[in-house]
Design a protein around this motif. Structure first.
Motif, PDB file in Angstrom:
ATOM      1  N   SER A  60       8.656   8.151  -0.074  1.00 38.51           N
ATOM      2  CA  SER A  60       7.888   9.266   0.458  1.00 38.51           C
ATOM      3  C   SER A  60       6.562   8.727   0.997  1.00 38.51           C
ATOM      4  CB  SER A  60       7.628  10.316  -0.626  1.00 38.51           C
ATOM      5  OG  SER A  60       6.778   9.784  -1.637  1.00 38.51           O
ATOM      6  N   CYS A  61       5.874   9.538   1.791  1.00 35.86           N
ATOM      7  CA  CYS A  61       4.606   9.117   2.377  1.00 35.86           C
ATOM      8  C   CYS A  61       3.505  10.098   1.996  1.00 35.86           C
ATOM      9  CB  CYS A  61       4.719   9.051   3.906  1.00 35.86           C
ATOM     10  SG  CYS A  61       5.880   7.786   4.496  1.00 35.86           S
ATOM     11  N   ALA A  62       2.290   9.584   1.848  1.00 36.85           N
ATOM     12  CA  ALA A  62       1.158  10.428   1.495  1.00 36.85           C
ATOM     13  C   ALA A  62      -0.121   9.814   2.025  1.00 36.85           C
ATOM     14  CB  ALA A  62       1.079  10.599  -0.019  1.00 36.85           C
ATOM     15  N   TRP A  63      -1.128  10.667   2.222  1.00 42.92           N
ATOM     16  CA  TRP A  63      -2.426  10.196   2.679  1.00 42.92           C
ATOM     17  C   TRP A  63      -3.118   9.409   1.578  1.00 42.92           C
ATOM     18  CZ3 TRP A  63      -3.192  10.233   7.600  1.00 42.92           C
ATOM     19  CH2 TRP A  63      -2.721  11.273   8.408  1.00 42.92           C
ATOM     20  N   TYR A  64      -3.759   8.322   1.977  1.00 40.23           N
ATOM     21  CA  TYR A  64      -4.525   7.511   1.038  1.00 40.23           C
ATOM     22  C   TYR A  64      -5.920   7.303   1.604  1.00 40.23           C
ATOM     23  CZ  TYR A  64      -6.357   3.505  -1.434  1.00 40.23           C
ATOM     24  OH  TYR A  64      -7.182   2.677  -2.152  1.00 40.23           O
ATOM     25  N   PRO A 105      -6.901  -1.598  -1.973  1.00 40.22           N
ATOM     26  CA  PRO A 105      -5.469  -1.443  -1.723  1.00 40.22           C
ATOM     27  C   PRO A 105      -4.925  -0.207  -2.419  1.00 40.22           C
ATOM     28  CG  PRO A 105      -5.986  -3.701  -2.298  1.00 40.22           C
ATOM     29  CD  PRO A 105      -7.238  -2.911  -2.539  1.00 40.22           C
ATOM     30  N   PRO A 106      -3.974   0.512  -1.818  1.00 39.83           N
ATOM     31  CA  PRO A 106      -3.453   1.748  -2.394  1.00 39.83           C
ATOM     32  C   PRO A 106      -2.878   1.545  -3.793  1.00 39.83           C
ATOM     33  CG  PRO A 106      -2.717   1.477  -0.148  1.00 39.83           C
ATOM     34  CD  PRO A 106      -3.368   0.186  -0.540  1.00 39.83           C
ATOM     35  N   LYS A 107      -3.281   2.385  -4.722  1.00 42.05           N
ATOM     36  CA  LYS A 107      -2.702   2.396  -6.071  1.00 42.05           C
ATOM     37  C   LYS A 107      -2.345   3.830  -6.421  1.00 42.05           C
ATOM     38  CE  LYS A 107      -5.073  -1.789  -7.676  1.00 42.05           C
ATOM     39  NZ  LYS A 107      -6.067  -2.366  -8.617  1.00 42.05           N
ATOM     40  N   ARG A 108      -3.292   4.555  -7.022  1.00 44.17           N
ATOM     41  CA  ARG A 108      -3.000   5.929  -7.400  1.00 44.17           C
ATOM     42  C   ARG A 108      -3.703   6.955  -6.516  1.00 44.17           C
ATOM     43  NH1 ARG A 108      -4.553   5.441 -13.774  1.00 44.17           N
ATOM     44  NH2 ARG A 108      -3.234   3.660 -14.307  1.00 44.17           N
ATOM     45  N   ASP A 109      -4.640   6.485  -5.700  1.00 40.02           N
ATOM     46  CA  ASP A 109      -5.539   7.403  -5.031  1.00 40.02           C
ATOM     47  C   ASP A 109      -4.902   8.044  -3.805  1.00 40.02           C
ATOM     48  OD1 ASP A 109      -7.808   8.803  -4.612  1.00 40.02           O
ATOM     49  OD2 ASP A 109      -8.971   7.151  -3.788  1.00 40.02           O
ATOM     50  N   PHE A 110      -3.775   8.737  -4.006  1.00 40.97           N
ATOM     51  CA  PHE A 110      -3.072   9.410  -2.933  1.00 40.97           C
ATOM     52  C   PHE A 110      -3.393  10.897  -2.938  1.00 40.97           C
ATOM     53  CE2 PHE A 110      -0.390   5.644  -3.262  1.00 40.97           C
ATOM     54  CZ  PHE A 110      -0.101   5.387  -1.932  1.00 40.97           C
ATOM     55  N   HIS A 156     -10.910   8.443   7.795  1.00 41.26           N
ATOM     56  CA  HIS A 156     -10.964   7.961   6.417  1.00 41.26           C
ATOM     57  C   HIS A 156      -9.621   7.881   5.681  1.00 41.26           C
ATOM     58  CE1 HIS A 156     -15.257   8.211   6.885  1.00 41.26           C
ATOM     59  NE2 HIS A 156     -15.210   9.509   7.111  1.00 41.26           N
ATOM     60  N   TYR A 157      -8.514   8.198   6.361  1.00 42.45           N
ATOM     61  CA  TYR A 157      -7.224   8.205   5.663  1.00 42.45           C
ATOM     62  C   TYR A 157      -6.161   7.410   6.416  1.00 42.45           C
ATOM     63  CZ  TYR A 157      -8.942  11.940   2.625  1.00 42.45           C
ATOM     64  OH  TYR A 157      -9.656  12.669   1.709  1.00 42.45           O
ATOM     65  N   ALA A 158      -5.226   6.899   5.659  1.00 44.94           N
ATOM     66  CA  ALA A 158      -4.022   6.273   6.213  1.00 44.94           C
ATOM     67  C   ALA A 158      -2.817   6.889   5.521  1.00 44.94           C
ATOM     68  CB  ALA A 158      -4.039   4.768   5.999  1.00 44.94           C
ATOM     69  N   CYS A 159      -1.727   7.008   6.247  1.00 43.23           N
ATOM     70  CA  CYS A 159      -0.484   7.559   5.701  1.00 43.23           C
ATOM     71  C   CYS A 159       0.374   6.395   5.227  1.00 43.23           C
ATOM     72  CB  CYS A 159       0.234   8.373   6.776  1.00 43.23           C
ATOM     73  SG  CYS A 159       1.811   9.096   6.241  1.00 43.23           S
ATOM     74  N   MET A 207       1.273  -0.780   6.617  1.00 44.65           N
ATOM     75  CA  MET A 207       2.068  -0.336   5.479  1.00 44.65           C
ATOM     76  C   MET A 207       2.692   1.034   5.707  1.00 44.65           C
ATOM     77  SD  MET A 207      -0.581  -1.449   2.466  1.00 44.65           S
ATOM     78  CE  MET A 207       0.391  -0.638   1.193  1.00 44.65           C
ATOM     79  N   GLY A 208       2.148   1.796   6.670  1.00 41.64           N
ATOM     80  CA  GLY A 208       2.651   3.138   6.914  1.00 41.64           C
ATOM     81  C   GLY A 208       3.355   3.317   8.232  1.00 41.64           C
TER      82      GLY A 208
END
Length: 219
Positions: A199-203, A208-213, A189-192, A149-150
């Motif tokens: 935009s991109c951010a660490w999760y 699955p990514p939701k708000r926890d960025f 422990h993180y994925a971009c 996804m990143g």
């Protein structure tokens, strides 16, 4: 006669130095976040190493045989790659020419590498290889869901403070300056991840990514 001998010696010395520089440059590479390794590799697999042998794979331009170490493997899972299973991995015979030394007593590895035109998988010291037992739960989850996804994001490694990003589509990788390690918290422990606004951010997390960025500047 002396001039000819000296000329030959100089020529051989130049060729030797050129070859040494070529080898050094061949093994020159920057550390990569596991997500970068996943995105840039042709093949990413979990495999058990079961055998090893030295083989010849052709000749160089001088007619000398090219030797490789062939690791026989049992593929456990393919996370990225061709439709057929991989049954062997090839690498150079020594670390001086970027060869990778692996344990062949049934140890399992996460291996990312390149696929050659003949369908064989090759790895070097610059590729991402990690014993499977050393991978984190987040890394294992990300191999099947999150890293891909990143792949449109850019992970920028910070080597000294200050450092910054130049685009919203970047994530700043701070493991080295924070922990003096390229296998720190962000690697484990993180994925971009790319968000809906591009935009991109660490999760972080196994869901699955939701708000926890995390914000881009916050590791």
């Amino acid at each position: 006669m002396t001039w000819t001998a000296n000329s030959c010696f100089v020529t051989l010395a130049i060729l030797f130095l050129w070859r040494v520089e070529e080898i050094a440059e061949a093994c020159s590479c920057s550390p990569a976040h596991p997500q970068q390794a996943f995105c840039s590799s042709d093949v990413v697999i979990r495999a058990k190493l079961v055998g090893e042998q030295e083989v010849e794979v052709g000749n160089d331009i001088y007619g000398n045989p090219i030797k490789r170490i062939k690791y026989e493997i049992k593929q456990i899972k393919m996370f990225k790659g061709p439709s057929q299973d991989i049954d062997a991995i090839y690498t150079a015979p020594t670390s001086a020419v970027c060869g990778v030394t692996l344990e062949t007593n049934g140890k399992e590895y996460l291996i990312a590498g390149k696929l050659e035109a003949d369908g064989t998988m090759h790895v070097t010291l610059c590729d991402f290889i990690l014993p499977w037992d050393d991978t984190s739960a987040t890394q294992r989850k990300s191999l099947t869901q999150r890293y891909e996804m990143g792949c449109d994001c850019k992970i920028t490694r910070c080597t000294s403070i200050p450092c910054m990003i130049t685009s919203p589509a970047e994530c700043l990788w701070l493991d080295w300056v924070m922990e003096k390690s390229v296998n720190g918290q962000q690697a484990k422990h993180y994925a971009c991840i790319k968000r809906s606004d591009d935009s991109c951010a660490w999760y972080r997390g196994s869901a699955p990514p939701k708000r926890d960025f995390l914000d881009i500047e916050d590791p």
